[in-house]
Write a protein that holds these residues in place. Sequence first.
Motif, PDB file in Angstrom:
ATOM      1  N   GLN A 141       4.355 -19.647   5.846  1.00 34.79           N
ATOM      2  CA  GLN A 141       4.754 -20.102   4.512  1.00 34.79           C
ATOM      3  C   GLN A 141       6.161 -19.639   4.150  1.00 34.79           C
ATOM      4  OE1 GLN A 141       1.547 -18.243   2.304  1.00 34.79           O
ATOM      5  NE2 GLN A 141       2.780 -16.447   1.800  1.00 34.79           N
ATOM      6  N   GLY A 142       6.806 -18.876   5.037  1.00 39.26           N
ATOM      7  CA  GLY A 142       8.193 -18.474   4.803  1.00 39.26           C
ATOM      8  C   GLY A 142       8.407 -17.045   4.390  1.00 39.26           C
ATOM      9  N   GLY A 143       7.335 -16.255   4.301  1.00 36.79           N
ATOM     10  CA  GLY A 143       7.521 -14.841   3.991  1.00 36.79           C
ATOM     11  C   GLY A 143       6.426 -14.274   3.116  1.00 36.79           C
ATOM     12  N   GLY A 144       6.568 -13.002   2.819  1.00 37.43           N
ATOM     13  CA  GLY A 144       5.600 -12.300   1.996  1.00 37.43           C
ATOM     14  C   GLY A 144       5.952 -10.829   1.946  1.00 37.43           C
ATOM     15  N   SER A 145       5.104 -10.057   1.294  1.00 40.48           N
ATOM     16  CA  SER A 145       5.339  -8.624   1.147  1.00 40.48           C
ATOM     17  C   SER A 145       4.050  -7.868   1.423  1.00 40.48           C
ATOM     18  CB  SER A 145       5.830  -8.311  -0.272  1.00 40.48           C
ATOM     19  OG  SER A 145       5.969  -6.910  -0.445  1.00 40.48           O
ATOM     20  N   ILE A 146       4.154  -6.860   2.288  1.00 37.97           N
ATOM     21  CA  ILE A 146       3.013  -5.998   2.595  1.00 37.97           C
ATOM     22  C   ILE A 146       3.336  -4.587   2.122  1.00 37.97           C
ATOM     23  CG2 ILE A 146       1.596  -4.991   4.437  1.00 37.97           C
ATOM     24  CD1 ILE A 146       2.095  -7.548   6.059  1.00 37.97           C
ATOM     25  N   VAL A 147       2.408  -3.992   1.399  1.00 37.89           N
ATOM     26  CA  VAL A 147       2.555  -2.617   0.942  1.00 37.89           C
ATOM     27  C   VAL A 147       1.375  -1.812   1.472  1.00 37.89           C
ATOM     28  CG1 VAL A 147       2.782  -1.058  -1.026  1.00 37.89           C
ATOM     29  CG2 VAL A 147       3.725  -3.381  -1.163  1.00 37.89           C
ATOM     30  N   ASN A 148       1.669  -0.821   2.285  1.00 43.85           N
ATOM     31  CA  ASN A 148       0.644   0.060   2.822  1.00 43.85           C
ATOM     32  C   ASN A 148       0.561   1.327   1.977  1.00 43.85           C
ATOM     33  OD1 ASN A 148       0.095  -1.631   5.077  1.00 43.85           O
ATOM     34  ND2 ASN A 148       1.878  -0.813   6.137  1.00 43.85           N
ATOM     35  N   ILE A 149      -0.642   1.762   1.682  1.00 44.44           N
ATOM     36  CA  ILE A 149      -0.811   3.006   0.920  1.00 44.44           C
ATOM     37  C   ILE A 149      -0.999   4.145   1.917  1.00 44.44           C
ATOM     38  CG2 ILE A 149      -2.060   4.208  -0.890  1.00 44.44           C
ATOM     39  CD1 ILE A 149      -0.562   1.667  -1.801  1.00 44.44           C
ATOM     40  N   GLY A 150       0.069   4.923   2.093  1.00 43.45           N
ATOM     41  CA  GLY A 150       0.033   6.066   2.983  1.00 43.45           C
ATOM     42  C   GLY A 150      -0.320   7.327   2.213  1.00 43.45           C
ATOM     43  N   SER A 151       0.347   8.413   2.520  1.00 41.86           N
ATOM     44  CA  SER A 151       0.104   9.687   1.834  1.00 41.86           C
ATOM     45  C   SER A 151       1.143  10.694   2.288  1.00 41.86           C
ATOM     46  CB  SER A 151      -1.290  10.216   2.161  1.00 41.86           C
ATOM     47  OG  SER A 151      -1.459  11.544   1.678  1.00 41.86           O
ATOM     48  N   ILE A 152       1.464  11.656   1.406  1.00 39.97           N
ATOM     49  CA  ILE A 152       2.327  12.739   1.855  1.00 39.97           C
ATOM     50  C   ILE A 152       1.628  13.554   2.946  1.00 39.97           C
ATOM     51  CG2 ILE A 152       3.591  12.868  -0.322  1.00 39.97           C
ATOM     52  CD1 ILE A 152       2.002  15.461  -0.930  1.00 39.97           C
ATOM     53  N   ALA A 153       0.308  13.380   3.091  1.00 40.42           N
ATOM     54  CA  ALA A 153      -0.410  14.029   4.190  1.00 40.42           C
ATOM     55  C   ALA A 153       0.083  13.524   5.541  1.00 40.42           C
ATOM     56  CB  ALA A 153      -1.913  13.783   4.073  1.00 40.42           C
ATOM     57  N   GLY A 154       0.772  12.383   5.559  1.00 38.48           N
ATOM     58  CA  GLY A 154       1.322  11.852   6.797  1.00 38.48           C
ATOM     59  C   GLY A 154       2.521  12.624   7.302  1.00 38.48           C
ATOM     60  N   PHE A 155       3.119  13.475   6.435  1.00 36.42           N
ATOM     61  CA  PHE A 155       4.235  14.298   6.901  1.00 36.42           C
ATOM     62  C   PHE A 155       4.197  15.719   6.329  1.00 36.42           C
ATOM     63  CE2 PHE A 155       6.033  13.060   2.875  1.00 36.42           C
ATOM     64  CZ  PHE A 155       5.959  11.677   2.799  1.00 36.42           C
ATOM     65  N   ARG A 156       3.028  16.147   5.835  1.00 34.40           N
ATOM     66  CA  ARG A 156       2.826  17.516   5.361  1.00 34.40           C
ATOM     67  C   ARG A 156       1.447  17.991   5.813  1.00 34.40           C
ATOM     68  NH1 ARG A 156       7.452  17.068   4.469  1.00 34.40           N
ATOM     69  NH2 ARG A 156       8.658  17.694   2.636  1.00 34.40           N
ATOM     70  N   GLY A 157       1.316  19.284   6.085  1.00 36.10           N
ATOM     71  CA  GLY A 157       0.024  19.829   6.480  1.00 36.10           C
ATOM     72  C   GLY A 157      -0.954  19.862   5.326  1.00 36.10           C
ATOM     73  N   THR A 158      -2.199  19.475   5.582  1.00 38.83           N
ATOM     74  CA  THR A 158      -3.213  19.441   4.518  1.00 38.83           C
ATOM     75  C   THR A 158      -4.545  20.041   4.935  1.00 38.83           C
ATOM     76  OG1 THR A 158      -4.065  17.268   5.185  1.00 38.83           O
ATOM     77  CG2 THR A 158      -2.217  17.287   3.611  1.00 38.83           C
ATOM     78  N   GLY A 159      -4.750  20.282   6.231  1.00 36.67           N
ATOM     79  CA  GLY A 159      -6.061  20.731   6.688  1.00 36.67           C
ATOM     80  C   GLY A 159      -7.050  19.599   6.844  1.00 36.67           C
TER      81      GLY A 159
END
Length: 279
Positions: A141-159
């Motif tokens: 259709q010519g494009g779109g937008s994807i938004v993924n919900i990540g977390s600061i846990a992806g680059f910080r220690g959390t246990g």
Amino acid sequence: MTFPGRLDGKAAIVTGAGSTPGPGVGTGKATAIVLAQAGASVLLVDIHPERAAETLEVIEKDGGTAAVFAGDMTSSTDAEGAVRAAADRFGSVDILVNNIGVAIAGTVADTSEADWDRSLALSLRTAFLVSKHAVPVMAAQGGGSIVNIGSIAGFRGTGNAGYSAAKGGMHGLTVDMAYSHGRQGIRVNAVAPGHITTPLMYSVLGETPETEYRQRLAAESTMLGTEGTGWDVAHAAAFLASDAARWITGVVLPVDGGVTGVTPLIMADRLRAVPAPSA
């Protein structure tokens, strides 16, 4: 604050669009509501249709347009079905918000293999599968937008080893998808929430004085000294999904009150001032 009309004529899919029972509002429910308030028609995807139905009720009461799709997004068949349902019902798939996730506490030493697999299946595989089926539709259709919900846990220690691994993978997936599909008119970004108050947080920690204490600590640990909620994530996701962000792609945006920008030592005096829960 909402953005009326910003998403008029857009069709969106939000996965995990229901809220886990408990205090506050989940990021998926909040995002679906904000997208609808901005004018989008929203497919509310959830494995628990009764939770998505609660989101639908809020949207329709507010004059918005939405529909519920019950399915398991770890299944390629269900993921494809959700994309097809949005395209059939609304005529396009302009926005996809990959929001499904689960937090299971545990280090690599004490996380079971089953919990590891579940963490990656819910928090990463779901985004891969729904995107896999949405991208060809958006490209056609010519494009779109994807938004993924990540977390600061992806680059910080959390246990939370499985959750951190999945969210780190989500951030990497975001950048790769942005590169791979940008020339097809598809923007891909991620929101990385900080220590926000959501029903999911209470489902992990329980509703106890200790949990409330930890939330006060979380608020004080930020540059702003305030608590974040699912609505803060929702507004960031809605902006990234909109044409106002037309030249933004491949970004992992922390929505964390600035917590990842300071060190624990700098915040020590503020944190010591937070009264502990009474015994």
